[in-house]
Design an enzyme around this catalytic site. Structure first.
Site, PDB file in Angstrom:
ATOM      1  N   ASP A 141      35.389 -64.238 -17.615  1.00 53.81           N
ATOM      2  CA  ASP A 141      35.859 -63.490 -18.683  1.00 53.81           C
ATOM      3  C   ASP A 141      37.146 -63.168 -18.447  1.00 53.81           C
ATOM      4  OD1 ASP A 141      33.106 -63.308 -20.040  1.00 53.81           O
ATOM      5  OD2 ASP A 141      32.658 -61.764 -18.741  1.00 53.81           O
ATOM      6  N   LYS A 190      41.436 -74.241  -6.816  1.00 47.33           N
ATOM      7  CA  LYS A 190      40.302 -73.389  -6.358  1.00 47.33           C
ATOM      8  C   LYS A 190      40.359 -72.127  -7.182  1.00 47.33           C
ATOM      9  CE  LYS A 190      39.412 -76.629  -3.430  1.00 47.33           C
ATOM     10  NZ  LYS A 190      39.510 -76.229  -2.156  1.00 47.33           N
ATOM     11  N   HIS A 192      42.886 -80.165  -6.413  1.00 47.04           N
ATOM     12  CA  HIS A 192      42.577 -79.360  -5.469  1.00 47.04           C
ATOM     13  C   HIS A 192      42.556 -77.870  -5.931  1.00 47.04           C
ATOM     14  CE1 HIS A 192      42.364 -78.428  -1.089  1.00 47.04           C
ATOM     15  NE2 HIS A 192      41.608 -79.470  -1.028  1.00 47.04           N
TER      16      HIS A 192
END
Length: 346
Positions: free
Chosen positions: A93, A88, A86
């Site tokens: 860069d 996120k 999970h």
């Protein structure tokens, strides 16, 4: 699909560049959620993988807890309750976006979530790059023919020995965490016990020296199957040490405190403001089948908790509020904006 198109465009430009490009695209998804349905994340990413096999890596994490007969019998969606990858995080860069959001249309139109943008932070970018690579190494690798393979020498997550897989995964991820911890300790020592850093005003004159940082960031990782529970330990410590007069803000789209967290909220002296999704802005509101009952289930848990708050006479210290915004859903875990209203009929 627009995100995939952007990646394809960037990869195409890298091939056409006059100078050799080292552009790499690494995507880490959950195996179960990414494979759900006939049209899914895997089917969207396959053309990218087929066209740019040397530049694109798609890793699909599969929980080691779902295996054997249970894996065969549990249907889609329900199998995701056993465990998910999970994370996120979006890396470009030296810039990082930390979020709770998925890359789907609703998050770009009418879903309230939280986004933290860290611009030009190479240390943080390096850490999360290494973390994604590490979790990717212990995940299944998507192939151009839509099959999956384990990284050479790695234990299979659900066909191999569970304990051996978890030990190998722990070692791989902890290597990243320990390396980052060492780097951070060095920087911390330089900042507070050394003279290699100077003030912001003198930074320009110093040239080769960096200014004293005014913000410290400590990424927390939670991977309980691998016995990595840093986030849990730190959260419990923060809640335990919250003193009288402190104000703690908790926000979640799905209210379901663990018993340990619930005991800390009810047993400490700090003030709590807990922001929840009202049933109408829960992402499952109005869904068909069992999923449609999920908002009511969270309201039931919320009521039980609030009754305990009231029975202890803590309703002034511990306040529950609900986010509601017409036509929107709520998924934030952090500071949010919108309409807050007290939950009265508990």
């Amino acid at each position: 699909m627009a995100g995939v198109d952007c990646l394809e465009s960037a990869l195409e430009k890298s091939l056409q560049a006059k100078f050799p490009s080292d552009l790499k695209v690494s995507i880490l998804l959950d195996f179960l959620r990414g494979s759900r349905g006939r049209k899914n994340s895997r089917t969207m990413l396959l053309p990218l993988l087929q066209r740019f096999p040397e530049q694109v890596r798609v890793s699909l994490f599969h929980t080691p807890n779902l295996r054997g007969l249970l894996r065969l019998l549990l249907p889609e969606r329900f199998n995701e309750t056993i465990g998910l990858q999970h994370i996120k995080v979006y890396l470009f860069d030296d810039s990082v976006i930390l979020s709770g959001a998925n890359l789907s249309d609703s998050y770009f139109t009418n879903r309230q979530d939280r986004y933290v943008f860290l611009q030009d932070c190479p240390d943080i970018a390096d850490f999360f790059t290494e973390l994604v690579d590490a979790v990717g190494d212990v995940s299944l690798q998507l192939q151009g023919d839509d099959t999956v393979q384990v990284v050479e020498g790695m234990v299979h997550p659900y066909e191999g020995d569970r304990a051996a897989y978890c030990r190998a995964a722990n070692a791989r991820v902890m290597d990243v965490i320990n390396s980052a911890r060492t780097r951070q300790q060095v920087l911390h020592a330089q900042t507070f016990h050394g003279d290699s850093l100077v003030t912001q005003d003198d930074a320009a004159a110093a040239g080769h020296r960096r200014p004293v940082p005014d913000t410290w960031i400590y990424p927390l990782i939670q991977m309980k199957p691998f016995e990595i529970q840093i986030d849990e330990i730190v959260t419990e410590t923060l809640l335990t040490e919250a003193e009288r007069g402190a104000r703690v803000y908790l926000t979640t789209g799905y209210f379901n405190l663990t018993q340990a967290y619930m005991d800390l909220v009810l047993g400490t002296r700090a003030e709590y403001q807990i922001l929840l999704a009202s049933p109408e802005v829960n992402g499952f509101f109005g869904a068909k089948g069992v999923a449609g009952a999920i908002p009511a289930a969270y309201v039931h848990i919320e009521r039980q908790f609030y009754r305990e708050v009231c029975s202890l006479g803590q309703q002034e210290r511990v306040q529950l509020q609900e986010y509601w915004r017409r036509g929107w859903t709520f998924h934030a875990k952090g500071q949010s904006t919108g309409t807050w209203r007290p939950r009265s009929p508990l």
